[in-house]
Each structure stands twice: as structure tokens, then as C-alpha cells.
Design a protein around this motif. Sequence first.
Motif, PDB file in Angstrom:
ATOM      1  N   LYS A  45       0.841  -1.210   0.000  1.00 29.78           N
ATOM      2  CA  LYS A  45       0.000   0.000   0.000  1.00 29.78           C
ATOM      3  C   LYS A  45       0.874   1.258   0.000  1.00 29.78           C
ATOM      4  CE  LYS A  45      -3.825   2.162   2.556  1.00 29.78           C
ATOM      5  NZ  LYS A  45      -3.356   3.522   2.475  1.00 29.78           N
ATOM      6  N   GLU A  46       1.872   1.300   0.886  1.00 37.38           N
ATOM      7  CA  GLU A  46       2.764   2.466   0.964  1.00 37.38           C
ATOM      8  C   GLU A  46       3.555   2.649  -0.324  1.00 37.38           C
ATOM      9  OE1 GLU A  46       5.174   2.020   4.474  1.00 37.38           O
ATOM     10  OE2 GLU A  46       3.412   1.944   5.776  1.00 37.38           O
ATOM     11  N   ILE A  78       2.792   1.711  -3.428  1.00 34.76           N
ATOM     12  CA  ILE A  78       1.942   2.197  -4.523  1.00 34.76           C
ATOM     13  C   ILE A  78       1.613   3.668  -4.323  1.00 34.76           C
ATOM     14  CG2 ILE A  78      -0.353   2.002  -5.577  1.00 34.76           C
ATOM     15  CD1 ILE A  78      -0.073  -1.059  -5.170  1.00 34.76           C
ATOM     16  N   GLU A  79       1.304   4.055  -3.086  1.00 35.99           N
ATOM     17  CA  GLU A  79       1.010   5.467  -2.817  1.00 35.99           C
ATOM     18  C   GLU A  79       2.211   6.350  -3.135  1.00 35.99           C
ATOM     19  OE1 GLU A  79      -0.228   5.437   1.281  1.00 35.99           O
ATOM     20  OE2 GLU A  79      -2.269   4.803   0.774  1.00 35.99           O
ATOM     21  N   ARG A  80       3.398   5.876  -2.841  1.00 42.87           N
ATOM     22  CA  ARG A  80       4.596   6.691  -3.061  1.00 42.87           C
ATOM     23  C   ARG A  80       5.057   6.686  -4.518  1.00 42.87           C
ATOM     24  NH1 ARG A  80      10.508   6.528  -0.170  1.00 42.87           N
ATOM     25  NH2 ARG A  80      11.351   8.229  -1.404  1.00 42.87           N
ATOM     26  N   PRO A 115       1.422   7.326  -8.039  1.00 48.70           N
ATOM     27  CA  PRO A 115       0.284   8.130  -7.575  1.00 48.70           C
ATOM     28  C   PRO A 115      -0.915   8.129  -8.521  1.00 48.70           C
ATOM     29  CG  PRO A 115       2.060   9.545  -8.357  1.00 48.70           C
ATOM     30  CD  PRO A 115       2.589   8.140  -8.364  1.00 48.70           C
ATOM     31  N   VAL A 161      -6.255  -2.402  -7.695  1.00 43.94           N
ATOM     32  CA  VAL A 161      -6.073  -0.939  -7.710  1.00 43.94           C
ATOM     33  C   VAL A 161      -7.126  -0.309  -8.602  1.00 43.94           C
ATOM     34  CG1 VAL A 161      -3.578  -1.002  -7.290  1.00 43.94           C
ATOM     35  CG2 VAL A 161      -4.434  -0.988  -9.632  1.00 43.94           C
ATOM     36  N   THR A 201      -4.827   4.022  -7.033  1.00 46.02           N
ATOM     37  CA  THR A 201      -5.278   3.969  -5.648  1.00 46.02           C
ATOM     38  C   THR A 201      -5.341   2.502  -5.234  1.00 46.02           C
ATOM     39  OG1 THR A 201      -6.588   5.970  -5.902  1.00 46.02           O
ATOM     40  CG2 THR A 201      -7.166   4.527  -4.061  1.00 46.02           C
ATOM     41  N   PHE A 202      -4.645   2.166  -4.162  1.00 44.34           N
ATOM     42  CA  PHE A 202      -4.657   0.811  -3.619  1.00 44.34           C
ATOM     43  C   PHE A 202      -6.047   0.494  -3.083  1.00 44.34           C
ATOM     44  CE2 PHE A 202      -4.415  -1.938   0.089  1.00 44.34           C
ATOM     45  CZ  PHE A 202      -3.660  -3.001  -0.363  1.00 44.34           C
ATOM     46  N   ASN A 221      -6.484   6.436 -11.220  1.00 47.31           N
ATOM     47  CA  ASN A 221      -6.998   7.774 -10.997  1.00 47.31           C
ATOM     48  C   ASN A 221      -7.082   8.525 -12.336  1.00 47.31           C
ATOM     49  OD1 ASN A 221      -6.948   7.275  -8.212  1.00 47.31           O
ATOM     50  ND2 ASN A 221      -4.818   7.913  -8.090  1.00 47.31           N
TER      51      ASN A 221
END
Length: 110
Positions: A74-75, A77-79, A82, A106, A85-86, A109
Amino acid sequence: TGVPEKMSYTVSPSNKRKIKFNVTDPVESVLQNIAVILSTPKGSVPMYRDFGISVDILDRPIPVAKAMMTADIKEAIERWEPRATFISVDFMEDELNGRLIPMVEVEINP
């Protein structure tokens, strides 16, 4: 009412088999990047030592490894991606080789 419905996609490290450069389709580009993140051990990329997934899960009990890996995925993919969205992760267990294979869901976006 005019708002496009979001679609979810499932990605695993095996999606990385055929890397394509100069991908023009944004969905394909995002999914390819996530597959690379999932298959890269953290610390293995010079100048980007935080890129990838931690190998600290090795030799942990399966439930602990799944929890640690879920948080790390999760971290990451967020980093590093972008544009996505996980949503969730499920694991296939390769008992023969002692591996957990993440199957990550996922949304892309807009």
C-alpha cells in the motif's frame, strides 16, 4: 451522471514479464509500473533504495508476513505510482517454493 465509473484492475508481479517502453496507454503504463514495484526487492535499485517491497517478511509466519507485505505494498503504490489507488491485496501461496504472491487490486486515478 456524466462522471466516469472507476474500474479496478488486478496486478501481480507476474505482470512484469514483458516490459514495454514508451507505453502510450495510461492504464497499461500504471499496471506495468505496479508490477515492477511488486517484483523489486527494496534496496536493490541504486539511488532509489526505498523503491520496491521490503524483504523483511522472509522467514516470518504467514499471517505476519501477509500483514507486513500488505502495508508495504500500500505504501509503495502510494509513493511510487500516484496515478493508482490501492484497494486491496490477496495472496496466492506457492507452498512448493515457499512464496507469497500478491494479487493487488487498484483503481486508476483520472
